[in-house]
Design a protein around this motif. Structure first.
Motif, PDB file in Angstrom:
ATOM      1  N   UNK A  10      31.684  33.171  38.193  1.00  0.00           N
ATOM      2  CA  UNK A  10      30.637  33.886  38.928  1.00  0.00           C
ATOM      3  C   UNK A  10      30.890  33.808  40.429  1.00  0.00           C
ATOM      4  N   UNK A  11      31.219  32.628  40.918  1.00  0.00           N
ATOM      5  CA  UNK A  11      31.499  32.481  42.344  1.00  0.00           C
ATOM      6  C   UNK A  11      32.713  33.307  42.757  1.00  0.00           C
ATOM      7  N   UNK A  12      33.729  33.326  41.905  1.00  0.00           N
ATOM      8  CA  UNK A  12      34.917  34.116  42.215  1.00  0.00           C
ATOM      9  C   UNK A  12      34.562  35.594  42.306  1.00  0.00           C
ATOM     10  N   UNK A  13      33.719  36.060  41.397  1.00  0.00           N
ATOM     11  CA  UNK A  13      33.337  37.474  41.397  1.00  0.00           C
ATOM     12  C   UNK A  13      32.437  37.809  42.578  1.00  0.00           C
ATOM     13  N   UNK A  14      31.477  36.935  42.880  1.00  0.00           N
ATOM     14  CA  UNK A  14      30.552  37.193  43.988  1.00  0.00           C
ATOM     15  C   UNK A  14      31.265  37.186  45.325  1.00  0.00           C
ATOM     16  N   UNK A  15      32.338  36.435  45.430  1.00  0.00           N
ATOM     17  CA  UNK A  15      33.069  36.339  46.689  1.00  0.00           C
ATOM     18  C   UNK A  15      34.290  37.244  46.741  1.00  0.00           C
ATOM     19  N   UNK A  16      34.407  38.129  45.774  1.00  0.00           N
ATOM     20  CA  UNK A  16      35.491  39.108  45.764  1.00  0.00           C
ATOM     21  C   UNK A  16      35.379  40.010  47.009  1.00  0.00           C
ATOM     22  N   UNK A  17      36.517  40.324  47.675  1.00  0.00           N
ATOM     23  CA  UNK A  17      37.904  40.006  47.302  1.00  0.00           C
ATOM     24  C   UNK A  17      38.443  38.735  47.930  1.00  0.00           C
ATOM     25  N   UNK A  18      37.588  37.933  48.532  1.00  0.00           N
ATOM     26  CA  UNK A  18      38.060  36.751  49.245  1.00  0.00           C
ATOM     27  C   UNK A  18      38.685  35.690  48.374  1.00  0.00           C
ATOM     28  N   UNK A  19      38.432  35.717  47.070  1.00  0.00           N
ATOM     29  CA  UNK A  19      38.981  34.699  46.181  1.00  0.00           C
ATOM     30  C   UNK A  19      40.340  35.066  45.616  1.00  0.00           C
ATOM     31  N   UNK A  20      40.832  36.265  45.951  1.00  0.00           N
ATOM     32  CA  UNK A  20      42.151  36.667  45.484  1.00  0.00           C
ATOM     33  C   UNK A  20      42.150  37.477  44.214  1.00  0.00           C
ATOM     34  N   UNK A  21      40.974  37.703  43.612  1.00  0.00           N
ATOM     35  CA  UNK A  21      40.920  38.547  42.425  1.00  0.00           C
ATOM     36  C   UNK A  21      41.322  39.972  42.782  1.00  0.00           C
ATOM     37  N   UNK A  22      42.212  40.567  42.008  1.00  0.00           N
ATOM     38  CA  UNK A  22      42.479  41.979  42.226  1.00  0.00           C
ATOM     39  C   UNK A  22      41.342  42.790  41.602  1.00  0.00           C
ATOM     40  N   UNK A  23      41.347  44.103  41.827  1.00  0.00           N
ATOM     41  CA  UNK A  23      40.226  44.941  41.395  1.00  0.00           C
ATOM     42  C   UNK A  23      40.041  44.905  39.890  1.00  0.00           C
ATOM     43  N   UNK A  24      41.152  44.930  39.141  1.00  0.00           N
ATOM     44  CA  UNK A  24      41.047  44.927  37.686  1.00  0.00           C
ATOM     45  C   UNK A  24      40.481  43.609  37.187  1.00  0.00           C
ATOM     46  N   UNK A  25      40.942  42.511  37.775  1.00  0.00           N
ATOM     47  CA  UNK A  25      40.434  41.203  37.381  1.00  0.00           C
ATOM     48  C   UNK A  25      38.952  41.090  37.692  1.00  0.00           C
ATOM     49  N   UNK A  26      38.540  41.580  38.859  1.00  0.00           N
ATOM     50  CA  UNK A  26      37.127  41.535  39.222  1.00  0.00           C
ATOM     51  C   UNK A  26      36.280  42.325  38.226  1.00  0.00           C
ATOM     52  N   UNK A  27      36.723  43.530  37.886  1.00  0.00           N
ATOM     53  CA  UNK A  27      35.957  44.343  36.939  1.00  0.00           C
ATOM     54  C   UNK A  27      35.849  43.652  35.585  1.00  0.00           C
ATOM     55  N   UNK A  28      36.930  43.011  35.159  1.00  0.00           N
ATOM     56  CA  UNK A  28      36.923  42.322  33.874  1.00  0.00           C
ATOM     57  C   UNK A  28      35.922  41.182  33.874  1.00  0.00           C
ATOM     58  N   UNK A  29      35.976  40.359  34.922  1.00  0.00           N
ATOM     59  CA  UNK A  29      35.075  39.204  35.001  1.00  0.00           C
ATOM     60  C   UNK A  29      33.625  39.660  35.116  1.00  0.00           C
ATOM     61  N   UNK A  30      33.361  40.597  36.002  1.00  0.00           N
ATOM     62  CA  UNK A  30      31.984  41.075  36.178  1.00  0.00           C
ATOM     63  C   UNK A  30      31.463  41.718  34.897  1.00  0.00           C
ATOM     64  N   UNK A  31      32.284  42.559  34.285  1.00  0.00           N
ATOM     65  CA  UNK A  31      31.850  43.215  33.062  1.00  0.00           C
ATOM     66  C   UNK A  31      31.555  42.228  31.948  1.00  0.00           C
ATOM     67  N   UNK A  32      32.363  41.190  31.851  1.00  0.00           N
ATOM     68  CA  UNK A  32      32.146  40.195  30.806  1.00  0.00           C
ATOM     69  C   UNK A  32      30.901  39.364  31.076  1.00  0.00           C
ATOM     70  N   UNK A  33      30.745  38.900  32.308  1.00  0.00           N
ATOM     71  CA  UNK A  33      29.596  38.062  32.640  1.00  0.00           C
ATOM     72  C   UNK A  33      28.281  38.816  32.465  1.00  0.00           C
ATOM     73  N   UNK A  34      28.238  40.040  32.973  1.00  0.00           N
ATOM     74  CA  UNK A  34      27.009  40.829  32.901  1.00  0.00           C
ATOM     75  C   UNK A  34      26.818  41.414  31.502  1.00  0.00           C
ATOM     76  N   UNK A  35      27.869  42.012  30.987  1.00  0.00           N
ATOM     77  CA  UNK A  35      27.755  42.712  29.720  1.00  0.00           C
ATOM     78  C   UNK A  35      27.411  41.814  28.554  1.00  0.00           C
ATOM     79  N   UNK A  36      27.815  40.559  28.604  1.00  0.00           N
ATOM     80  CA  UNK A  36      27.528  39.639  27.513  1.00  0.00           C
ATOM     81  C   UNK A  36      26.321  38.753  27.802  1.00  0.00           C
TER      82      UNK A  36
END
Length: 217
Positions: free
Chosen positions: A175-201
């Protein structure tokens, strides 16, 4: 009606089962909305397509069968097919080195093995996966890819097994990695995956989901 423990293990559709990649991509396009949840559970491995590629540091040669890109492809295939799951497990069963990410995928292969095992062997493979995840995270505690693999497995285990003790810890990191995107180094695809999983589930609160929806890719 109480379901006998061993029978319950046998009917777990997938140890680490959840939304498909298509569901999560659709969810991300909608800003992280709830993906479809009807029908049989689908393996979360398909949600981890070539992701976190900008984050992972590793010592594995690009020609090695343990290269991250190869392991991700095996994982994706194993999520959808029992024969591929067997191949994935056999690839990593004898791995004894200490590359943290490879160990993370070894743990994932053991979890998928549990999905396909007989009812009497499911718990053994789940316990093996838990031990291997512990080793992988111990070697590289800040690696989001390993944490995502562990979270996607543990968050789907029944509580009575006592093997989901890292769910909150891993969720907080992701969650912290996603909220601080892009400062944590997540690329766009990784961010979408993490956000979609956290929220969608449903792994985050409504307030957290709203905050995530406002994060730009």
């Amino acid at each position: 009606m109480r379901i006998p423990k061993v029978l319950f293990l046998a009917v777990i559709v997938g140890i680490g089962a959840s939304s498909s990649a298509a569901d999560l991509r659709s969810s991300a396009r909608r800003g992280g909305g709830m993906p479809p949840v009807s029908g049989p559970a689908r393996p979360v491995a398909k949600a981890v397509r070539p992701f976190f590629s900008n984050l992972t540091s590793h010592t594995v040669s690009s020609t090695s069968p343990y290269h991250p890109a190869i392991l991700r492809r095996h994982y994706e295939q194993a999520a959808a097919d029992k024969a591929a799951g067997e191949k994935f497990y056999k690839l990593l069963a004898d791995y004894q080195d200490r590359d943290a990410l490879v160990l993370g995928y070894k743990a994932a292969s053991e979890a998928i093995r549990a999905r396909d095992a007989s009812m009497f062997n499911k718990l053994t493979y789940v316990q093996d996966a838990a031990k291997t995840f512990e080793q992988a995270v111990g070697l590289d505690p800040q690696n989001p890819e390993i944490r995502f693999l562990r979270f996607s497995v543990e968050s789907n285990l029944p509580a009575f097994l006592g093997l989901s003790k890292h769910v909150e810890e891993d969720k907080e990191m992701l969650l912290n990695a996603a909220l601080n995107h892009p400062g944590t180094g997540l690329d766009a695809e990784a961010f979408r995956t993490v956000r979609g999983f956290l929220v969608g589930r449903g792994h985050v609160s409504e307030e957290e989901a709203q905050r995530l929806s406002k994060v730009k890719e």
